[in-house]
Design an enzyme around this catalytic site. Structure first.
Site, PDB file in Angstrom:
ATOM      1  N   ARG A 129       9.430 -25.002 -27.522  1.00  0.00           N
ATOM      2  CA  ARG A 129       9.228 -24.990 -26.073  1.00  0.00           C
ATOM      3  C   ARG A 129       9.647 -23.640 -25.517  1.00  0.00           C
ATOM      4  O   ARG A 129      10.713 -23.487 -24.927  1.00  0.00           O
ATOM      5  CB  ARG A 129       9.980 -26.150 -25.434  1.00  0.00           C
ATOM      6  CG  ARG A 129       9.307 -27.483 -25.737  1.00  0.00           C
ATOM      7  CD  ARG A 129       9.883 -28.635 -24.968  1.00  0.00           C
ATOM      8  NE  ARG A 129       8.955 -29.760 -24.950  1.00  0.00           N
ATOM      9  CZ  ARG A 129       9.223 -30.943 -24.402  1.00  0.00           C
ATOM     10  NH1 ARG A 129      10.386 -31.146 -23.816  1.00  0.00           N
ATOM     11  NH2 ARG A 129       8.341 -31.908 -24.439  1.00  0.00           N
ATOM     12  N   GLN A 134       3.449 -22.675 -24.099  1.00  0.00           N
ATOM     13  CA  GLN A 134       3.228 -23.746 -23.137  1.00  0.00           C
ATOM     14  C   GLN A 134       1.832 -24.335 -23.227  1.00  0.00           C
ATOM     15  O   GLN A 134       1.649 -25.542 -23.049  1.00  0.00           O
ATOM     16  CB  GLN A 134       3.489 -23.237 -21.717  1.00  0.00           C
ATOM     17  CG  GLN A 134       4.960 -23.017 -21.411  1.00  0.00           C
ATOM     18  CD  GLN A 134       5.195 -22.559 -19.987  1.00  0.00           C
ATOM     19  OE1 GLN A 134       4.250 -22.229 -19.263  1.00  0.00           O
ATOM     20  NE2 GLN A 134       6.444 -22.543 -19.566  1.00  0.00           N
ATOM     21  N   ASP A 137       1.737 -27.091 -25.880  1.00  0.00           N
ATOM     22  CA  ASP A 137       2.746 -28.150 -25.799  1.00  0.00           C
ATOM     23  C   ASP A 137       2.094 -29.510 -25.569  1.00  0.00           C
ATOM     24  O   ASP A 137       1.977 -29.986 -24.442  1.00  0.00           O
ATOM     25  CB  ASP A 137       3.731 -27.812 -24.678  1.00  0.00           C
ATOM     26  CG  ASP A 137       4.926 -28.741 -24.659  1.00  0.00           C
ATOM     27  OD1 ASP A 137       4.957 -29.700 -25.455  1.00  0.00           O
ATOM     28  OD2 ASP A 137       5.832 -28.512 -23.835  1.00  0.00           O
ATOM     29  N   SER A 140       4.215 -32.352 -23.865  1.00  0.00           N
ATOM     30  CA  SER A 140       4.234 -32.318 -22.411  1.00  0.00           C
ATOM     31  C   SER A 140       2.924 -32.818 -21.813  1.00  0.00           C
ATOM     32  O   SER A 140       2.914 -33.579 -20.833  1.00  0.00           O
ATOM     33  CB  SER A 140       4.524 -30.896 -21.917  1.00  0.00           C
ATOM     34  OG  SER A 140       5.846 -30.521 -22.219  1.00  0.00           O
ATOM     35  N   TYR A 233      15.828 -30.929 -24.458  1.00  0.00           N
ATOM     36  CA  TYR A 233      16.162 -32.330 -24.669  1.00  0.00           C
ATOM     37  C   TYR A 233      17.635 -32.566 -24.351  1.00  0.00           C
ATOM     38  O   TYR A 233      18.440 -31.639 -24.280  1.00  0.00           O
ATOM     39  CB  TYR A 233      15.904 -32.743 -26.118  1.00  0.00           C
ATOM     40  CG  TYR A 233      14.458 -32.714 -26.521  1.00  0.00           C
ATOM     41  CD1 TYR A 233      13.598 -33.756 -26.199  1.00  0.00           C
ATOM     42  CD2 TYR A 233      13.937 -31.639 -27.244  1.00  0.00           C
ATOM     43  CE1 TYR A 233      12.264 -33.739 -26.583  1.00  0.00           C
ATOM     44  CE2 TYR A 233      12.604 -31.607 -27.639  1.00  0.00           C
ATOM     45  CZ  TYR A 233      11.776 -32.665 -27.301  1.00  0.00           C
ATOM     46  OH  TYR A 233      10.468 -32.633 -27.679  1.00  0.00           O
TER      47      TYR A 233
END
Length: 386
Positions: A129, A134, A137, A140, A233
């Site tokens: 991440r 991005q 990802d 997500s 996380y």
């Protein structure tokens, strides 16, 4: 830059898109829009007939985009959504690449099976991440789908309105919604519940996300317990922290009409946030949607994959929720896969992964070293011949 595999003859590497075999999996790894993009890059895309049916994408749209229908397993790269079965691993070429959700932390045996089969595999959930990754990802992108759909499920099961309504018969107060765990899914759940008119509150053990919660017009539930971890996380709480958290949450939860839980710890059982005592204290007709059902659930009374009623409170624990919205979930996932795949493709459409690239190095869970050595030796020999 070290080549991992050599593309088969043709204009470029061949990318296979198989039908998903997991029960209830309606997503497809690539959609026609990205197929067209890959073909322009010089790759060949082979789609198994019917691969897009679950996502309402007929074969004709794939062929119109430049793909061919055929055997997706006899290709240089196989792209999937769900982890492959043993039979599917056996159908792959020994020097092939695999891209998909592989669940390497919860199912460590899959890495050994892929390694034994000579497959170089990239796990979408292992993509770091970082800013430049991005667009890749997938966790997500799919969590956005889950967070949105969770609120719709809650609204459907609730016995009360979400928004405040003022009518000739009087005013109805808005529902109160609490989201536990405000990563991507939680933030989307807060935003969606707010759009439906609920009074929203978010909670997470990472205090740095409080501003994000407030930016969505939601309140922040501060229990005084922090557990920020790595990679965005939460870390696992200690026994004392967990006990204190549960008691404080139990006291808070009873005041909400809707509770949506999204808390996960990678590679571990989901933490219990909603106790049986908390459920017992909730008002009759309230709803809990537990998005952590696949790893045991955040609610003590959760039954993964089921909808149950306990103490007049509905507890829903849907599994693989993104598959329930296959059209947009597939579109988002396909963009993630394409962004990762493009890191491995050279100007001629051949495969040439750079193993010094942080994204590839960290997302690779198995690597066919023998194939690398063979490619290196071939390159060395070509240099000598030249």
């Amino acid at each position: 830059m070290l080549p991992c595999v050599t593309a088969s003859s043709g204009s470029g590497a061949r990318v296979g898109v198989p039908c998903e075999s997991r029960d209830g999996e309606r997503r497809v790894a690539l959609v026609p829009k990205v197929v067209e993009k890959l073909v322009k890059r010089g790759l060949q895309v082979v789609v198994e007939s019917g691969a897009g049916v679950g996502a309402l994408v007929p074969d004709q749209l794939f062929t119109d985009a430049g793909a061919t229908l055929g055997d997706p397993w006899d290709t240089d790269v196989v792209v999937k959504v769900a982890p492959p079965t043993d039979d599917e691993i056996g159908r792959m070429r020994r020097d092939a690449l695999l891209i998909g959700f592989l669940d390497p932390l919860s199912d460590p045996e899959i890495a050994g099976k892929l390694r034994e089969a000579g497959v170089t595999a990239f796990a979408m959930e292992s993509i770091p991440r970082i800013s430049r990754a991005q667009s890749m990802d997938a966790l997500s992108s799919q969590a956005n789908v889950s967070g949105y759909k969770a609120v719709l499920l809650a609204a459907d099961r609730a016995t009360r309105f979400f928004p405040m309504l003022t009518t000739a018969a009087g005013t109805v107060k808005p529902a109160t919604a609490l989201v536990l765990g405000v990563g991507v899914a939680g933030l989307q759940a807060l935003a969606t519940a707010k759009r439906l008119g609920a009074r929203t509150t978010g909670y997470d053990v990472r205090p740095d996300v409080a501003d994000q919660v407030r930016s969505l017009g939601a309140n922040w539930l501060d229990l005084g317990i922090e557990a920020a971890g790595e990679g965005g996380y939460a870390r696992e709480l200690t026994e004392d922290e967990r006990a204190e958290q549960q008691q404080r949450l139990t006291d808070a939860i009873t005041g909400f009409d809707v509770v949506i839980t999204t808390a996960l710890v990678p590679g571990r059982k989901a933490p219990t946030l909603v106790t049986a005592e908390a459920v017992k204290g909730m008002r009759a007709g309230s709803v809990i949607v537990d998005l952590a059902g696949e790893t045991g659930g955040n609610c003590e009374l959760t039954e993964p994959g089921e909808v149950v009623v306990r103490n007049d409170v509905t507890i829903a624990a849907p599994l693989n929720l993104p598959a329930s919205m296959p059209e947009h979930a597939s579109e988002l996932y396909a963009r993630n896969v394409t962004a990762l795949l493009e890191l491995m493709v050279g100007d001629d459409g051949g495969l040439a992964p750079d193993w010094e690239d942080e994204v590839l190095a960290r997302s690779c869970v198995t690597r066919d070293q023998a194939s690398d050595q063979a490619s290196d030796q071939a390159s060395d020999q070509e240099g000598k011949d030249g």
